[in-house]
Design an enzyme around this catalytic site. Structure first.
Site, PDB file in Angstrom:
ATOM      1  N   VAL A  23     -61.070 -45.224-105.862  1.00  0.00           N
ATOM      2  CA  VAL A  23     -60.574 -46.368-105.082  1.00  0.00           C
ATOM      3  C   VAL A  23     -60.262 -47.537-106.004  1.00  0.00           C
ATOM      4  O   VAL A  23     -59.209 -48.184-105.892  1.00  0.00           O
ATOM      5  CB  VAL A  23     -61.602 -46.771-104.013  1.00  0.00           C
ATOM      6  CG1 VAL A  23     -61.131 -48.028-103.279  1.00  0.00           C
ATOM      7  CG2 VAL A  23     -61.817 -45.643-103.023  1.00  0.00           C
ATOM      8  N   ASP A 248     -12.000 -41.234 -84.649  1.00  0.00           N
ATOM      9  CA  ASP A 248     -11.133 -40.254 -84.003  1.00  0.00           C
ATOM     10  C   ASP A 248     -11.958 -39.309 -83.148  1.00  0.00           C
ATOM     11  O   ASP A 248     -13.173 -39.469 -83.005  1.00  0.00           O
ATOM     12  CB  ASP A 248     -10.295 -39.492 -85.042  1.00  0.00           C
ATOM     13  CG  ASP A 248     -11.149 -38.845 -86.109  1.00  0.00           C
ATOM     14  OD1 ASP A 248     -12.164 -38.214 -85.756  1.00  0.00           O
ATOM     15  OD2 ASP A 248     -10.806 -38.962 -87.300  1.00  0.00           O
ATOM     16  N   LYS A 270      -6.627 -37.894 -83.047  1.00  0.00           N
ATOM     17  CA  LYS A 270      -5.489 -36.983 -83.153  1.00  0.00           C
ATOM     18  C   LYS A 270      -5.934 -35.607 -82.687  1.00  0.00           C
ATOM     19  O   LYS A 270      -7.012 -35.132 -83.016  1.00  0.00           O
ATOM     20  CB  LYS A 270      -4.988 -36.887 -84.596  1.00  0.00           C
ATOM     21  CG  LYS A 270      -4.391 -38.173 -85.118  1.00  0.00           C
ATOM     22  CD  LYS A 270      -3.949 -38.033 -86.558  1.00  0.00           C
ATOM     23  CE  LYS A 270      -5.134 -37.966 -87.489  1.00  0.00           C
ATOM     24  NZ  LYS A 270      -4.722 -37.904 -88.908  1.00  0.00           N
ATOM     25  N   ASP A 303     -16.825 -34.593 -93.756  1.00  0.00           N
ATOM     26  CA  ASP A 303     -16.679 -35.302 -95.030  1.00  0.00           C
ATOM     27  C   ASP A 303     -15.233 -35.790 -95.164  1.00  0.00           C
ATOM     28  O   ASP A 303     -14.295 -35.023 -94.897  1.00  0.00           O
ATOM     29  CB  ASP A 303     -17.024 -34.366 -96.190  1.00  0.00           C
ATOM     30  CG  ASP A 303     -16.945 -35.072 -97.530  1.00  0.00           C
ATOM     31  OD1 ASP A 303     -17.991 -35.511 -98.015  1.00  0.00           O
ATOM     32  OD2 ASP A 303     -15.835 -35.189 -98.086  1.00  0.00           O
ATOM     33  N   MET A 383     -10.380 -25.945 -88.205  1.00  0.00           N
ATOM     34  CA  MET A 383      -9.280 -26.200 -87.255  1.00  0.00           C
ATOM     35  C   MET A 383      -8.427 -24.955 -87.071  1.00  0.00           C
ATOM     36  O   MET A 383      -7.198 -25.033 -87.035  1.00  0.00           O
ATOM     37  CB  MET A 383      -8.422 -27.377 -87.749  1.00  0.00           C
ATOM     38  CG  MET A 383      -9.213 -28.662 -87.930  1.00  0.00           C
ATOM     39  SD  MET A 383      -8.387 -29.902 -88.956  1.00  0.00           S
ATOM     40  CE  MET A 383      -8.537 -29.154 -90.586  1.00  0.00           C
ATOM     41  N   GLY A 412     -20.207 -27.713 -83.283  1.00  0.00           N
ATOM     42  CA  GLY A 412     -21.384 -27.470 -84.093  1.00  0.00           C
ATOM     43  C   GLY A 412     -22.293 -28.681 -84.263  1.00  0.00           C
ATOM     44  O   GLY A 412     -21.815 -29.815 -84.392  1.00  0.00           O
TER      45      GLY A 412
END
Length: 467
Positions: A23, A248, A270, A303, A383, A412
Protein backbone atom coordinates in the site's frame (compact mmCIF):
# COMPACT_ATOMS: atom_id res chain seq x y z
CA UNK A 1 -19.29 18.37 0.13
CA UNK A 2 -17.06 16.55 2.62
CA UNK A 3 -13.78 17.54 0.95
CA UNK A 4 -12.62 20.47 -1.18
CA UNK A 5 -10.79 19.23 -4.29
CA UNK A 6 -7.50 21.11 -4.63
CA UNK A 7 -4.30 20.60 -6.61
CA UNK A 8 -1.07 20.87 -4.63
CA UNK A 9 2.25 21.80 -6.17
CA UNK A 10 4.67 19.36 -4.56
CA UNK A 11 7.79 19.82 -6.67
CA UNK A 12 10.82 19.39 -4.37
CA UNK A 13 8.62 19.49 -1.26
CA UNK A 14 9.78 17.26 1.65
CA UNK A 15 7.23 14.55 2.47
CA UNK A 16 7.11 11.61 4.81
CA UNK A 17 5.72 8.16 4.13
CA UNK A 18 5.41 5.88 7.16
CA UNK A 19 5.23 2.27 6.01
CA UNK A 20 6.92 0.48 3.14
CA UNK A 21 4.55 -2.32 2.19
CA UNK A 22 2.46 -2.76 -0.95
CA UNK A 23 0.00 0.00 0.00
CA UNK A 24 2.80 2.40 0.86
CA UNK A 25 4.50 1.62 -2.45
CA UNK A 26 1.36 2.66 -4.33
CA UNK A 27 1.27 6.00 -2.52
CA UNK A 28 5.00 6.49 -3.09
CA UNK A 29 4.54 6.12 -6.85
CA UNK A 30 2.03 8.97 -6.86
CA UNK A 31 4.06 11.24 -4.59
CA UNK A 32 7.25 10.72 -6.57
CA UNK A 33 5.45 11.41 -9.85
CA UNK A 34 4.48 14.79 -8.42
CA UNK A 35 8.15 15.64 -7.81
CA UNK A 36 8.15 15.31 -4.01
CA UNK A 37 11.33 14.71 -2.00
CA UNK A 38 10.21 11.56 -0.26
CA UNK A 39 11.48 10.04 2.96
CA UNK A 40 10.21 6.60 3.91
CA UNK A 41 10.31 5.40 7.51
CA UNK A 42 9.83 1.64 7.94
CA UNK A 43 11.74 -1.36 9.26
CA UNK A 44 11.42 -2.97 5.82
CA UNK A 45 10.19 -1.90 2.37
CA UNK A 46 9.30 -3.63 -0.87
CA UNK A 47 11.89 -4.13 -3.59
CA UNK A 48 9.87 -1.87 -5.90
CA UNK A 49 9.81 0.95 -3.34
CA UNK A 50 13.54 0.63 -2.81
CA UNK A 51 14.04 0.93 -6.57
CA UNK A 52 11.72 3.95 -6.78
CA UNK A 53 13.62 5.75 -4.03
CA UNK A 54 16.91 5.08 -5.80
CA UNK A 55 15.57 6.42 -9.10
CA UNK A 56 14.14 9.60 -7.53
CA UNK A 57 16.82 10.32 -4.91
CA UNK A 58 14.48 9.47 -2.06
CA UNK A 59 15.55 8.37 1.40
CA UNK A 60 14.77 5.32 3.48
CA UNK A 61 15.18 5.40 7.25
CA UNK A 62 15.24 1.75 8.31
CA UNK A 63 13.58 2.15 11.71
CA UNK A 64 10.29 2.39 13.53
CA UNK A 65 8.39 5.68 13.39
CA UNK A 66 8.99 8.40 16.00
CA UNK A 67 7.46 11.86 16.27
CA UNK A 68 10.79 13.42 15.31
CA UNK A 69 10.40 12.01 11.79
CA UNK A 70 7.92 14.83 11.10
CA UNK A 71 10.57 17.53 11.50
CA UNK A 72 10.87 19.57 8.33
CA UNK A 73 8.07 17.74 6.48
CA UNK A 74 5.21 19.44 4.64
CA UNK A 75 2.89 16.46 4.30
CA UNK A 76 2.69 12.96 5.77
CA UNK A 77 1.12 9.64 4.75
CA UNK A 78 0.71 6.70 7.13
CA UNK A 79 0.40 3.30 5.44
CA UNK A 80 1.39 0.71 8.03
CA UNK A 81 -0.60 -2.40 9.01
CA UNK A 82 -0.46 -1.27 12.65
CA UNK A 83 -3.51 0.80 13.64
CA UNK A 84 -1.78 2.16 16.74
CA UNK A 85 1.19 3.44 14.72
CA UNK A 86 -1.13 5.02 12.15
CA UNK A 87 -3.13 6.73 14.91
CA UNK A 88 0.09 8.04 16.42
CA UNK A 89 1.20 9.51 13.09
CA UNK A 90 -2.18 11.20 12.76
CA UNK A 91 -2.03 12.62 16.29
CA UNK A 92 1.49 13.98 15.84
CA UNK A 93 0.73 15.49 12.42
CA UNK A 94 -2.41 17.26 13.66
CA UNK A 95 -0.47 18.68 16.59
CA UNK A 96 2.03 20.19 14.17
CA UNK A 97 -0.62 21.42 11.70
CA UNK A 98 0.59 19.06 8.94
CA UNK A 99 -1.76 17.60 6.32
CA UNK A 100 -2.03 13.86 6.99
CA UNK A 101 -3.47 10.86 5.22
CA UNK A 102 -3.94 7.54 6.97
CA UNK A 103 -4.59 5.02 4.22
CA UNK A 104 -8.02 3.33 4.34
CA UNK A 105 -9.00 5.29 7.47
CA UNK A 106 -11.03 8.35 6.35
CA UNK A 107 -11.67 9.49 9.93
CA UNK A 108 -7.92 10.06 10.37
CA UNK A 109 -7.41 11.93 7.09
CA UNK A 110 -7.20 15.69 6.65
CA UNK A 111 -6.71 15.02 2.92
CA UNK A 112 -7.40 12.04 0.68
CA UNK A 113 -5.94 10.70 -2.55
CA UNK A 114 -8.43 10.81 -5.45
CA UNK A 115 -8.29 8.53 -8.46
CA UNK A 116 -6.32 10.59 -10.99
CA UNK A 117 -6.65 10.85 -14.76
CA UNK A 118 -3.26 12.17 -15.84
CA UNK A 119 -3.11 14.11 -19.08
CA UNK A 120 -0.37 16.36 -17.78
CA UNK A 121 -0.72 19.32 -17.49
CA UNK A 122 -4.45 18.48 -17.56
CA UNK A 123 -5.45 16.53 -14.44
CA UNK A 124 -8.86 15.13 -13.48
CA UNK A 125 -9.47 13.80 -9.98
CA UNK A 126 -12.32 11.47 -9.03
CA UNK A 127 -13.11 10.96 -5.36
CA UNK A 128 -15.73 9.15 -3.30
CA UNK A 129 -14.64 11.12 -0.19
CA UNK A 130 -12.92 7.98 1.03
CA UNK A 131 -16.10 5.89 1.13
CA UNK A 132 -15.51 3.69 -1.94
CA UNK A 133 -12.09 3.83 -3.62
CA UNK A 134 -13.10 0.97 -5.95
CA UNK A 135 -16.05 3.00 -7.25
CA UNK A 136 -13.82 6.05 -7.73
CA UNK A 137 -11.39 3.94 -9.79
CA UNK A 138 -14.28 2.58 -11.86
CA UNK A 139 -15.47 6.11 -12.65
CA UNK A 140 -11.88 7.09 -13.46
CA UNK A 141 -11.61 4.28 -16.01
CA UNK A 142 -14.85 5.31 -17.67
CA UNK A 143 -13.81 8.96 -17.91
CA UNK A 144 -10.29 8.03 -19.02
CA UNK A 145 -11.68 5.93 -21.87
CA UNK A 146 -13.54 8.97 -23.21
CA UNK A 147 -10.68 11.43 -22.85
CA UNK A 148 -8.07 11.41 -25.64
CA UNK A 149 -4.49 11.09 -24.44
CA UNK A 150 -3.60 14.13 -26.55
CA UNK A 151 -5.65 16.44 -24.30
CA UNK A 152 -2.51 16.99 -22.28
CA UNK A 153 -0.81 18.27 -25.42
CA UNK A 154 -3.75 20.61 -26.02
CA UNK A 155 -3.53 21.95 -22.46
CA UNK A 156 0.19 22.60 -22.84
CA UNK A 157 -0.43 24.34 -26.17
CA UNK A 158 -3.02 26.63 -24.60
CA UNK A 159 -0.64 27.40 -21.77
CA UNK A 160 2.05 28.56 -24.19
CA UNK A 161 -0.38 30.97 -25.84
CA UNK A 162 -2.16 32.19 -22.72
CA UNK A 163 -0.24 35.44 -22.18
CA UNK A 164 -0.19 36.36 -25.86
CA UNK A 165 -3.95 35.91 -26.12
CA UNK A 166 -4.48 37.88 -22.91
CA UNK A 167 -2.42 40.76 -24.33
CA UNK A 168 -4.19 40.72 -27.69
CA UNK A 169 -7.68 40.33 -26.17
CA UNK A 170 -7.85 42.22 -22.85
CA UNK A 171 -11.65 41.95 -22.74
CA UNK A 172 -12.65 38.90 -20.66
CA UNK A 173 -15.69 37.99 -22.78
CA UNK A 174 -13.84 38.28 -26.07
CA UNK A 175 -11.00 36.20 -24.69
CA UNK A 176 -13.34 33.48 -23.42
CA UNK A 177 -15.10 33.23 -26.80
CA UNK A 178 -11.74 33.09 -28.55
CA UNK A 179 -10.56 30.20 -26.40
CA UNK A 180 -13.84 28.31 -26.77
CA UNK A 181 -13.57 28.51 -30.55
CA UNK A 182 -9.88 27.62 -30.51
CA UNK A 183 -10.07 24.64 -28.17
CA UNK A 184 -13.31 23.19 -29.54
CA UNK A 185 -12.66 24.07 -33.17
CA UNK A 186 -10.10 23.54 -35.90
CA UNK A 187 -7.12 24.71 -33.83
CA UNK A 188 -7.84 22.25 -31.06
CA UNK A 189 -8.34 19.44 -33.55
CA UNK A 190 -5.03 20.21 -35.23
CA UNK A 191 -3.24 19.98 -31.89
CA UNK A 192 -4.99 16.73 -30.99
CA UNK A 193 -4.01 15.33 -34.38
CA UNK A 194 -0.34 16.20 -33.80
CA UNK A 195 -0.30 19.08 -36.30
CA UNK A 196 0.95 21.72 -33.88
CA UNK A 197 2.85 23.74 -36.47
CA UNK A 198 -0.40 24.28 -38.39
CA UNK A 199 -2.19 25.14 -35.14
CA UNK A 200 0.49 27.71 -34.29
CA UNK A 201 0.04 29.34 -37.70
CA UNK A 202 -3.74 29.35 -37.28
CA UNK A 203 -3.43 31.00 -33.86
CA UNK A 204 -1.26 33.75 -35.30
CA UNK A 205 -3.80 34.33 -38.06
CA UNK A 206 -6.73 34.39 -35.63
CA UNK A 207 -5.05 36.88 -33.31
CA UNK A 208 -4.06 39.07 -36.23
CA UNK A 209 -7.38 38.99 -38.08
CA UNK A 210 -9.87 38.57 -35.23
CA UNK A 211 -13.24 37.09 -36.14
CA UNK A 212 -12.62 37.70 -39.84
CA UNK A 213 -9.80 35.17 -39.72
CA UNK A 214 -12.06 32.31 -38.60
CA UNK A 215 -12.11 29.44 -41.07
CA UNK A 216 -14.07 26.26 -40.94
CA UNK A 217 -12.87 22.69 -41.17
CA UNK A 218 -14.31 19.46 -42.54
CA UNK A 219 -14.17 16.11 -40.77
CA UNK A 220 -14.78 13.10 -42.99
CA UNK A 221 -15.94 10.57 -40.40
CA UNK A 222 -16.40 6.84 -40.83
CA UNK A 223 -19.58 5.96 -38.95
CA UNK A 224 -19.05 2.22 -39.18
CA UNK A 225 -21.53 -0.35 -40.51
CA UNK A 226 -24.50 0.56 -38.31
CA UNK A 227 -24.06 -0.29 -34.64
CA UNK A 228 -23.38 3.03 -32.85
CA UNK A 229 -21.09 1.24 -30.38
CA UNK A 230 -18.64 0.57 -33.21
CA UNK A 231 -17.83 4.26 -33.71
CA UNK A 232 -14.41 5.38 -32.54
CA UNK A 233 -13.96 7.85 -29.69
CA UNK A 234 -12.52 10.37 -32.14
CA UNK A 235 -15.49 10.01 -34.47
CA UNK A 236 -17.91 10.65 -31.62
CA UNK A 237 -15.92 13.62 -30.33
CA UNK A 238 -15.87 15.32 -33.73
CA UNK A 239 -19.54 14.55 -34.34
CA UNK A 240 -20.49 16.22 -31.08
CA UNK A 241 -18.43 19.31 -31.89
CA UNK A 242 -19.85 19.88 -35.38
CA UNK A 243 -21.94 22.86 -36.43
CA UNK A 244 -23.29 20.98 -39.46
CA UNK A 245 -23.65 17.25 -40.14
CA UNK A 246 -24.06 15.81 -43.63
CA UNK A 247 -25.21 12.19 -43.72
CA UNK A 248 -26.57 9.61 -46.13
CA UNK A 249 -28.81 6.53 -46.01
CA UNK A 250 -25.96 4.22 -44.97
CA UNK A 251 -25.59 6.02 -41.64
CA UNK A 252 -27.84 4.64 -38.90
CA UNK A 253 -30.32 7.19 -37.47
CA UNK A 254 -29.04 6.42 -33.96
CA UNK A 255 -25.61 7.68 -35.02
CA UNK A 256 -26.99 10.90 -36.52
CA UNK A 257 -28.86 11.47 -33.24
CA UNK A 258 -25.53 11.50 -31.39
CA UNK A 259 -24.69 14.88 -32.98
CA UNK A 260 -24.92 18.05 -30.92
CA UNK A 261 -28.57 18.92 -30.39
CA UNK A 262 -28.30 22.35 -32.02
CA UNK A 263 -26.21 21.14 -35.00
CA UNK A 264 -27.75 21.50 -38.44
CA UNK A 265 -28.43 18.13 -40.11
CA UNK A 266 -28.41 17.84 -43.90
CA UNK A 267 -29.47 14.62 -45.65
CA UNK A 268 -27.48 13.92 -48.81
CA UNK A 269 -28.51 10.29 -49.25
CA UNK A 270 -28.03 8.36 -52.42
CA UNK A 271 -29.68 5.15 -53.50
CA UNK A 272 -29.29 3.16 -56.69
CA UNK A 273 -30.53 5.27 -59.63
CA UNK A 274 -31.82 7.88 -57.18
CA UNK A 275 -29.20 10.40 -56.12
CA UNK A 276 -30.93 12.78 -53.71
CA UNK A 277 -27.88 15.02 -54.00
CA UNK A 278 -25.36 14.49 -56.83
CA UNK A 279 -21.81 13.77 -55.68
CA UNK A 280 -20.41 16.99 -57.12
CA UNK A 281 -23.07 18.97 -55.26
CA UNK A 282 -22.06 17.30 -52.00
CA UNK A 283 -18.43 18.19 -52.64
CA UNK A 284 -19.33 21.82 -53.28
CA UNK A 285 -21.62 21.98 -50.26
CA UNK A 286 -18.78 20.86 -47.98
CA UNK A 287 -16.59 23.60 -49.45
CA UNK A 288 -19.23 26.30 -49.07
CA UNK A 289 -19.99 25.42 -45.46
CA UNK A 290 -16.31 25.38 -44.50
CA UNK A 291 -15.68 28.70 -46.21
CA UNK A 292 -18.51 30.12 -44.08
CA UNK A 293 -16.52 29.18 -40.97
CA UNK A 294 -18.51 26.06 -40.06
CA UNK A 295 -17.18 22.90 -38.45
CA UNK A 296 -18.61 20.28 -40.78
CA UNK A 297 -18.85 16.52 -40.23
CA UNK A 298 -19.49 14.40 -43.28
CA UNK A 299 -20.72 11.08 -41.92
CA UNK A 300 -19.95 8.11 -44.15
CA UNK A 301 -21.20 4.58 -43.63
CA UNK A 302 -18.35 2.17 -42.91
CA UNK A 303 -14.94 3.62 -43.75
CA UNK A 304 -14.70 6.79 -45.88
CA UNK A 305 -11.89 5.40 -48.05
CA UNK A 306 -13.38 1.96 -48.79
CA UNK A 307 -16.01 2.42 -51.52
CA UNK A 308 -17.08 5.60 -49.75
CA UNK A 309 -15.88 8.16 -52.34
CA UNK A 310 -14.11 9.94 -49.52
CA UNK A 311 -11.17 10.83 -51.74
CA UNK A 312 -13.46 12.69 -54.13
CA UNK A 313 -15.04 14.71 -51.34
CA UNK A 314 -11.78 15.96 -49.86
CA UNK A 315 -10.10 16.65 -53.20
CA UNK A 316 -12.04 19.89 -53.69
CA UNK A 317 -11.29 20.94 -50.11
CA UNK A 318 -7.58 20.39 -50.65
CA UNK A 319 -7.65 22.49 -53.83
CA UNK A 320 -9.10 25.42 -51.88
CA UNK A 321 -6.88 25.08 -48.82
CA UNK A 322 -9.66 24.02 -46.46
CA UNK A 323 -8.36 22.08 -43.42
CA UNK A 324 -9.82 18.59 -43.15
CA UNK A 325 -9.40 15.37 -41.25
CA UNK A 326 -10.32 11.83 -42.25
CA UNK A 327 -11.41 9.52 -39.42
CA UNK A 328 -11.37 5.83 -40.34
CA UNK A 329 -14.33 3.67 -39.45
CA UNK A 330 -14.99 -0.05 -39.22
CA UNK A 331 -15.73 -1.08 -42.78
CA UNK A 332 -18.91 -3.01 -43.55
CA UNK A 333 -17.03 -6.18 -44.51
CA UNK A 334 -15.35 -6.42 -41.12
CA UNK A 335 -18.36 -5.43 -39.03
CA UNK A 336 -21.00 -7.47 -40.85
CA UNK A 337 -18.79 -10.55 -41.13
CA UNK A 338 -17.93 -10.48 -37.41
CA UNK A 339 -21.55 -10.09 -36.33
CA UNK A 340 -22.56 -12.90 -38.70
CA UNK A 341 -19.90 -15.25 -37.36
CA UNK A 342 -18.01 -15.41 -40.65
CA UNK A 343 -14.24 -14.88 -40.31
CA UNK A 344 -12.96 -13.32 -43.51
CA UNK A 345 -9.74 -15.27 -43.20
CA UNK A 346 -9.20 -18.64 -41.54
CA UNK A 347 -6.21 -20.93 -41.60
CA UNK A 348 -8.27 -23.87 -42.86
CA UNK A 349 -10.44 -21.99 -45.35
CA UNK A 350 -9.02 -18.70 -46.66
CA UNK A 351 -5.60 -17.06 -46.57
CA UNK A 352 -6.62 -13.76 -48.16
CA UNK A 353 -9.65 -11.54 -48.61
CA UNK A 354 -10.62 -9.23 -51.46
CA UNK A 355 -13.05 -6.31 -51.29
CA UNK A 356 -14.91 -5.87 -54.59
CA UNK A 357 -17.38 -3.24 -55.85
CA UNK A 358 -20.57 -5.10 -56.67
CA UNK A 359 -22.74 -2.27 -57.98
CA UNK A 360 -23.98 -1.99 -61.54
CA UNK A 361 -22.44 0.48 -63.97
CA UNK A 362 -24.31 0.84 -67.20
CA UNK A 363 -26.27 -2.33 -66.29
CA UNK A 364 -23.01 -4.28 -66.02
CA UNK A 365 -20.78 -5.40 -63.18
CA UNK A 366 -17.40 -4.82 -64.79
CA UNK A 367 -14.53 -6.97 -63.48
CA UNK A 368 -11.83 -9.26 -64.75
CA UNK A 369 -13.54 -12.29 -63.27
CA UNK A 370 -10.47 -14.47 -63.84
CA UNK A 371 -8.93 -12.78 -60.78
CA UNK A 372 -11.55 -14.37 -58.54
CA UNK A 373 -10.93 -18.08 -59.10
CA UNK A 374 -8.89 -18.90 -55.98
CA UNK A 375 -10.78 -21.10 -53.52
CA UNK A 376 -8.52 -19.91 -50.67
CA UNK A 377 -9.57 -16.27 -51.04
CA UNK A 378 -12.72 -14.77 -49.56
CA UNK A 379 -14.59 -12.36 -51.82
CA UNK A 380 -16.66 -9.56 -50.31
CA UNK A 381 -18.92 -7.64 -52.68
CA UNK A 382 -20.13 -4.22 -51.55
CA UNK A 383 -23.44 -2.87 -52.90
CA UNK A 384 -23.93 -6.03 -54.94
CA UNK A 385 -27.56 -6.95 -54.31
CA UNK A 386 -28.82 -5.84 -57.73
CA UNK A 387 -25.82 -7.38 -59.44
CA UNK A 388 -26.08 -10.73 -57.63
CA UNK A 389 -27.23 -12.73 -60.70
CA UNK A 390 -24.26 -11.44 -62.69
CA UNK A 391 -21.84 -12.15 -59.83
CA UNK A 392 -23.04 -15.75 -59.44
CA UNK A 393 -23.05 -16.41 -63.18
CA UNK A 394 -19.63 -14.93 -63.87
CA UNK A 395 -17.91 -16.65 -60.94
CA UNK A 396 -19.20 -20.02 -62.11
CA UNK A 397 -18.21 -19.20 -65.67
CA UNK A 398 -14.56 -18.79 -64.66
CA UNK A 399 -14.53 -22.05 -62.72
CA UNK A 400 -15.91 -21.46 -59.22
CA UNK A 401 -17.94 -24.50 -58.19
CA UNK A 402 -21.74 -24.11 -58.06
CA UNK A 403 -21.72 -25.31 -54.42
CA UNK A 404 -19.34 -22.50 -53.34
CA UNK A 405 -20.90 -21.06 -50.14
CA UNK A 406 -22.40 -17.56 -50.31
CA UNK A 407 -23.79 -15.38 -47.52
CA UNK A 408 -25.81 -12.17 -47.78
CA UNK A 409 -25.68 -10.01 -44.66
CA UNK A 410 -28.56 -7.58 -44.67
CA UNK A 411 -28.24 -4.43 -42.51
CA UNK A 412 -25.20 -5.82 -40.80
CA UNK A 413 -24.47 -5.08 -37.08
CA UNK A 414 -27.91 -3.50 -36.55
CA UNK A 415 -30.90 -4.91 -34.68
CA UNK A 416 -32.40 -5.73 -38.10
CA UNK A 417 -29.43 -7.82 -39.25
CA UNK A 418 -30.37 -10.89 -41.25
CA UNK A 419 -28.09 -13.48 -42.79
CA UNK A 420 -29.10 -15.50 -45.84
CA UNK A 421 -26.84 -18.44 -46.66
CA UNK A 422 -26.73 -20.52 -49.81
CA UNK A 423 -24.42 -21.33 -52.70
CA UNK A 424 -23.57 -19.75 -56.04
CA UNK A 425 -26.22 -22.00 -57.54
CA UNK A 426 -28.97 -21.44 -54.94
CA UNK A 427 -28.59 -17.94 -53.54
CA UNK A 428 -30.59 -16.21 -56.28
CA UNK A 429 -33.65 -18.27 -55.44
CA UNK A 430 -33.23 -17.57 -51.75
CA UNK A 431 -33.02 -13.84 -52.42
CA UNK A 432 -36.10 -13.95 -54.65
CA UNK A 433 -38.04 -15.57 -51.82
CA UNK A 434 -36.66 -13.57 -48.87
CA UNK A 435 -36.47 -10.16 -50.60
CA UNK A 436 -33.56 -8.62 -48.64
CA UNK A 437 -33.08 -4.86 -48.86
CA UNK A 438 -30.01 -2.70 -49.08
CA UNK A 439 -27.56 -2.25 -47.56
CA UNK A 440 -26.56 -5.87 -48.09
CA UNK A 441 -23.06 -7.34 -48.19
CA UNK A 442 -22.20 -10.48 -50.18
CA UNK A 443 -19.53 -12.88 -48.88
CA UNK A 444 -18.30 -15.69 -51.14
CA UNK A 445 -15.99 -18.47 -50.00
CA UNK A 446 -15.53 -21.48 -47.76
CA UNK A 447 -15.40 -19.28 -44.62
CA UNK A 448 -19.19 -18.98 -44.93
CA UNK A 449 -19.42 -22.60 -43.74
CA UNK A 450 -18.41 -21.40 -40.27
CA UNK A 451 -21.46 -19.17 -39.94
CA UNK A 452 -23.66 -21.69 -38.15
CA UNK A 453 -21.21 -22.48 -35.36
CA UNK A 454 -19.79 -18.98 -34.87
CA UNK A 455 -22.80 -16.66 -35.31
CA UNK A 456 -23.72 -14.94 -32.04
CA UNK A 457 -25.67 -11.82 -32.99
CA UNK A 458 -29.39 -12.13 -32.23
CA UNK A 459 -30.59 -12.00 -35.84
CA UNK A 460 -27.50 -13.64 -37.25
CA UNK A 461 -29.15 -16.97 -38.02
CA UNK A 462 -32.48 -15.69 -39.20
CA UNK A 463 -33.19 -16.76 -42.75
CA UNK A 464 -30.11 -18.97 -43.03
CA UNK A 465 -30.27 -21.76 -45.55
CA UNK A 466 -28.35 -25.07 -45.75
CA UNK A 467 -25.65 -25.42 -48.35
Amino acid sequence: MDYLPVCLRLQDAPMLLVGGGTVGTRKARLLLRSGARLTVVAPAITAELEQLLAEHSGQWRRAAYTGGDLDGQTLVVAATPDAAVNAGVHRDAVARGLPVNVVDTPALCSFIFPAVIDRNPLLIAVSSSGTSPVLARLVRRKVEAMLPAAYGRLAAFAGRWRERVKTALPNDTARRLFWEQAVEGAIGEQVLAGREAEAEQRMRERLRDGAAGHRGEVYLVGAGPGDPDLMTFKALRLLQSADVVLYDRLVAPAIVDMARRDAERIYVGKARSDHAVPQQAINEQLLTLAQAGKRVVRLKGGDPFIFGRGGEEIALLAQHGIPFQVVPGITAASGAACYAGIPLTHRDHAQSVRFVAGYLKGDRVEHDWRQFTSTTETLVFYMGLMGLPVICRELQAVGRAPDTPVALVERGTTEDQRVLVGTLASIEGIVAREQPRAPTLIIVGDVVRLHRELAWFGEGKKGSEPF
